[in-house]
Design a protein around this motif. Structure first.
Motif, PDB file in Angstrom:
ATOM      1  N   ARG A 131    -104.090  20.074 -41.341  1.00 30.78           N
ATOM      2  CA  ARG A 131    -103.759  19.881 -39.925  1.00 30.78           C
ATOM      3  C   ARG A 131    -102.825  18.682 -39.818  1.00 30.78           C
ATOM      4  N   PRO A 132    -101.541  18.875 -40.095  1.00 35.16           N
ATOM      5  CA  PRO A 132    -100.611  17.746 -40.200  1.00 35.16           C
ATOM      6  C   PRO A 132    -100.460  16.990 -38.880  1.00 35.16           C
ATOM      7  N   PRO A 133    -100.531  15.663 -38.930  1.00 31.55           N
ATOM      8  CA  PRO A 133    -100.236  14.873 -37.738  1.00 31.55           C
ATOM      9  C   PRO A 133     -98.728  14.815 -37.529  1.00 31.55           C
ATOM     10  N   VAL A 134     -98.322  14.407 -36.350  1.00 30.18           N
ATOM     11  CA  VAL A 134     -96.898  14.226 -36.074  1.00 30.18           C
ATOM     12  C   VAL A 134     -96.467  12.876 -36.648  1.00 30.18           C
ATOM     13  N   LEU A 135     -95.550  12.916 -37.594  1.00 26.00           N
ATOM     14  CA  LEU A 135     -95.077  11.707 -38.246  1.00 26.00           C
ATOM     15  C   LEU A 135     -93.675  11.348 -37.764  1.00 26.00           C
ATOM     16  N   PRO A 136     -93.244  10.108 -37.957  1.00 24.53           N
ATOM     17  CA  PRO A 136     -91.876   9.729 -37.582  1.00 24.53           C
ATOM     18  C   PRO A 136     -90.855  10.577 -38.330  1.00 24.53           C
ATOM     19  N   ALA A 137     -89.655  10.648 -37.780  1.00 17.17           N
ATOM     20  CA  ALA A 137     -88.578  11.394 -38.423  1.00 17.17           C
ATOM     21  C   ALA A 137     -88.204  10.743 -39.752  1.00 17.17           C
ATOM     22  N   ASP A 138     -87.659  11.540 -40.671  1.00 16.50           N
ATOM     23  CA  ASP A 138     -87.318  11.034 -42.001  1.00 16.50           C
ATOM     24  C   ASP A 138     -86.375   9.835 -41.932  1.00 16.50           C
ATOM     25  N   ASP A 139     -85.379   9.900 -41.054  1.00 13.43           N
ATOM     26  CA  ASP A 139     -84.427   8.784 -40.934  1.00 13.43           C
ATOM     27  C   ASP A 139     -85.136   7.520 -40.472  1.00 13.43           C
ATOM     28  N   ASP A 140     -86.100   7.663 -39.563  1.00 12.09           N
ATOM     29  CA  ASP A 140     -86.844   6.497 -39.078  1.00 12.09           C
ATOM     30  C   ASP A 140     -87.730   5.918 -40.187  1.00 12.09           C
TER      31      ASP A 140
ATOM     32  N   ILE B  46     -98.438  -7.302 -52.544  1.00 13.12           N
ATOM     33  CA  ILE B  46     -98.508  -6.357 -51.433  1.00 13.12           C
ATOM     34  C   ILE B  46     -98.055  -4.984 -51.932  1.00 13.12           C
ATOM     35  N   SER B  47     -98.888  -3.973 -51.720  1.00 12.60           N
ATOM     36  CA  SER B  47     -98.501  -2.589 -51.975  1.00 12.60           C
ATOM     37  C   SER B  47     -98.105  -1.977 -50.644  1.00 12.60           C
ATOM     38  N   HIS B  48     -96.885  -1.448 -50.582  1.00 10.82           N
ATOM     39  CA  HIS B  48     -96.342  -0.938 -49.319  1.00 10.82           C
ATOM     40  C   HIS B  48     -95.809   0.465 -49.588  1.00 10.82           C
ATOM     41  N   TYR B  49     -96.563   1.475 -49.179  1.00 11.70           N
ATOM     42  CA  TYR B  49     -96.186   2.824 -49.555  1.00 11.70           C
ATOM     43  C   TYR B  49     -96.226   3.767 -48.357  1.00 11.70           C
ATOM     44  N   GLN B  50     -95.435   4.813 -48.473  1.00 10.26           N
ATOM     45  CA  GLN B  50     -95.287   5.780 -47.386  1.00 10.26           C
ATOM     46  C   GLN B  50     -96.472   6.740 -47.348  1.00 10.26           C
ATOM     47  N   LEU B  51     -96.954   7.019 -46.154  1.00 12.51           N
ATOM     48  CA  LEU B  51     -97.967   8.054 -45.981  1.00 12.51           C
ATOM     49  C   LEU B  51     -97.361   9.406 -46.347  1.00 12.51           C
ATOM     50  N   THR B  52     -98.012  10.107 -47.252  1.00 13.47           N
ATOM     51  CA  THR B  52     -97.587  11.457 -47.609  1.00 13.47           C
ATOM     52  C   THR B  52     -98.745  12.419 -47.379  1.00 13.47           C
ATOM     53  N   LEU B  53     -98.417  13.650 -47.097  1.00 18.95           N
ATOM     54  CA  LEU B  53     -99.424  14.677 -46.815  1.00 18.95           C
ATOM     55  C   LEU B  53     -99.697  15.453 -48.097  1.00 18.95           C
ATOM     56  N   GLU B  54    -100.823  15.127 -48.736  1.00 24.25           N
ATOM     57  CA  GLU B  54    -101.152  15.702 -50.037  1.00 24.25           C
ATOM     58  C   GLU B  54    -102.021  16.951 -49.882  1.00 24.25           C
ATOM     59  N   PRO B  55    -101.851  17.932 -50.776  1.00 21.53           N
ATOM     60  CA  PRO B  55    -102.703  19.129 -50.724  1.00 21.53           C
ATOM     61  C   PRO B  55    -104.184  18.762 -50.811  1.00 21.53           C
ATOM     62  N   ASN B  56    -104.997  19.623 -50.253  1.00 25.05           N
ATOM     63  CA  ASN B  56    -106.457  19.448 -50.268  1.00 25.05           C
ATOM     64  C   ASN B  56    -106.916  18.229 -49.472  1.00 25.05           C
ATOM     65  N   THR B  57    -106.170  17.893 -48.440  1.00 23.27           N
ATOM     66  CA  THR B  57    -106.591  16.844 -47.510  1.00 23.27           C
ATOM     67  C   THR B  57    -106.612  17.416 -46.099  1.00 23.27           C
ATOM     68  N   VAL B  58    -107.305  16.724 -45.210  1.00 19.22           N
ATOM     69  CA  VAL B  58    -107.353  17.144 -43.805  1.00 19.22           C
ATOM     70  C   VAL B  58    -105.953  17.103 -43.196  1.00 19.22           C
ATOM     71  N   PHE B  59    -105.201  16.044 -43.515  1.00 21.07           N
ATOM     72  CA  PHE B  59    -103.846  15.930 -42.959  1.00 21.07           C
ATOM     73  C   PHE B  59    -102.942  17.055 -43.439  1.00 21.07           C
ATOM     74  N   TYR B  60    -103.156  17.555 -44.643  1.00 20.30           N
ATOM     75  CA  TYR B  60    -102.324  18.647 -45.143  1.00 20.30           C
ATOM     76  C   TYR B  60    -102.645  19.935 -44.400  1.00 20.30           C
TER      77      TYR B  60
END
Length: 388
Positions: free
Chosen positions: A210-219, A194-208
């Motif tokens: 227009r960033p979506p609202v992500l959970p707080a860092d502590d969460d 199982i690969s289990h990795y955090q969503l990150t907002l990378e340059p040159n992407t739609v999410f970068y």
């Protein structure tokens, strides 16, 4: 000049760049398919590419092959079979070579998996990302929960006793319960990895852009720790930052990257790394990224978009950047064998980081402490040469 006692193990990466739909978080060299897939032409181009690359490997056997993308499961099994046959005719393959193909649940069915298995693929990596319908829609995935479940079942029924499921956490509107539910569902499907990795907002992407609202860092951190514990309880050992495997089921191809092995990269935008023992050098290259350009130039010297001889500082940094991601760190002997650098290159800075509680060292190994794992970028910065 670097001094190598032997060349590293060799792997082969094959990039298949087309996908059905470009996901908004994806920064890979992937291109939505606008017309008929040029499978035959692309397979021929890949083999021409390999013919130019193979002599530099000096007849070393390929220990693993990885089909990445894009969405490799868009390619029909007969094309994969022709490609693997052509690879074996151009470069030696280890008898027990691990051969992995990435698959998207929205582009596979039972017969296709059976075809890949018959072609010689012996490991699958299925891009699930989440089992939650709303999370999947937010990620722009083309599959739903039912397709994800069916893909895992189809893999097993097709004879794959070794397959990975990709999961992401820290998704838009995701909470701890949702992240755990994804992990529990993945465990229930009994993959070997199982690969289990955090969503990150990378340059040159739609999410970068227009960033979506992500959970707080502590969460997000709580999701990571809680899911790690749940995976460990289920028998999945964490051996890298985002990789968890059952006993003896670690991904050999990715381990080769993390242990600074060599690899040939063929396909649009593919990267390669080769060690030349005779001249004491390490080279990196990359191929033309645009599929159309690649098809025109494959098999010619102009297929190479860039080629770089690594400087000593780059070699040191790249080795540590990869090897320190591993939970067990690295053997000191591996470091000198793979980099060609004497251990004295590392000693002074290493001693400082051990004293600061960021690294652990014994007679044989070096690894990050729990604290150091949180500050890997800072550790790497310390090994950079001083600027005058």
């Amino acid at each position: 000049m670097l001094h190598f006692s032997a060349p590293p193990p060799l792997a082969l990466y094959i990039h298949l760049p087309w996908c059905v739909h470009k996901c908004p978080y994806c920064d890979f060299n992937s291109h939505p398919l606008r017309r008929e897939l040029p499978a035959d032409d692309y397979v021929a181009a890949l083999l021409r590419d390999l013919e130019l690359e193979a002599p530099a490997a000096h007849r070393r056997p390929v220990e693993s092959i990885f089909f990445g993308g894009g969405t490799p499961s868009l390619f029909p099994p007969d094309a994969v079979a022709r490609l693997l046959k052509g690879v074996a005719q151009r470069i030696p393959l280890a008898e027990d070579a691990e051969i992995t193909l990435e698959a998207n649940p929205g582009t596979v069915e039972q017969a296709k998996f059976e075809g890949y298995r018959n072609a010689g693929v012996n490991r699958l990596s299925i891009g699930i990302q989440s089992f939650h319908p709303e999370r999947l829609r937010a990620l722009g995935r083309i599959h739903g929960r039912d397709e994800a479940l069916a893909a895992a079942d189809a893999a097993r029924r097709a004879g794959f006793d070794n397959f990975n499921l990709d999961l992401m956490f820290g998704l838009p509107a995701q909470d701890l319960a949702g992240a755990l539910a994804d992990v529990d569902q993945a465990i229930a499907l009994r993959p070997t990895h199982i690969s289990h990795y955090q969503l990150t907002l990378e340059p040159n992407t739609v999410f970068y852009a227009r960033p979506p609202v992500l959970p707080a860092d502590d969460d997000i951190y709580e999701m990571q720790l809680t899911c790690q514990a749940r995976l460990a309880e289920a028998g999945y050992q964490q051996y890298e930052v985002s990789a968890y495997a059952q006993a003896d089921r670690r991904c050999r191809h990715n381990l080769n990257y993390w242990q600074f092995g060599d690899y040939i990269g063929i396909g649009a935008g593919a990267h390669g790394k080769l060690t030349d023992v005779a001249t004491g050098t390490i080279w990196r290259n990359s191929k033309r990224k645009n599929p159309r350009d690649y098809l025109q130039h494959a098999g010619k010297p102009t297929q190479v978009a860039s080629e770089t001889r690594l400087a000593k500082a780059d070699i040191l940094l790249e080795f540590l950047m990869n090897a320190l991601r591993l939970s067990e760190g690295f053997e000191k002997s591996l470091c000198t064998v793979r980099t060609g650098l004497p251990w004295s290159t590392f000693e002074a800075t290493l001693a400082e980081l051990v004293a600061e509680g960021l690294l652990e060292e014994n007679a044989e190994r070096v690894k990050t402490t729990p604290k150091g794992a949180l500050f890997l970028d800072e550790i790497l910065q310390r090994f950079l040469p001083d600027e005058d």
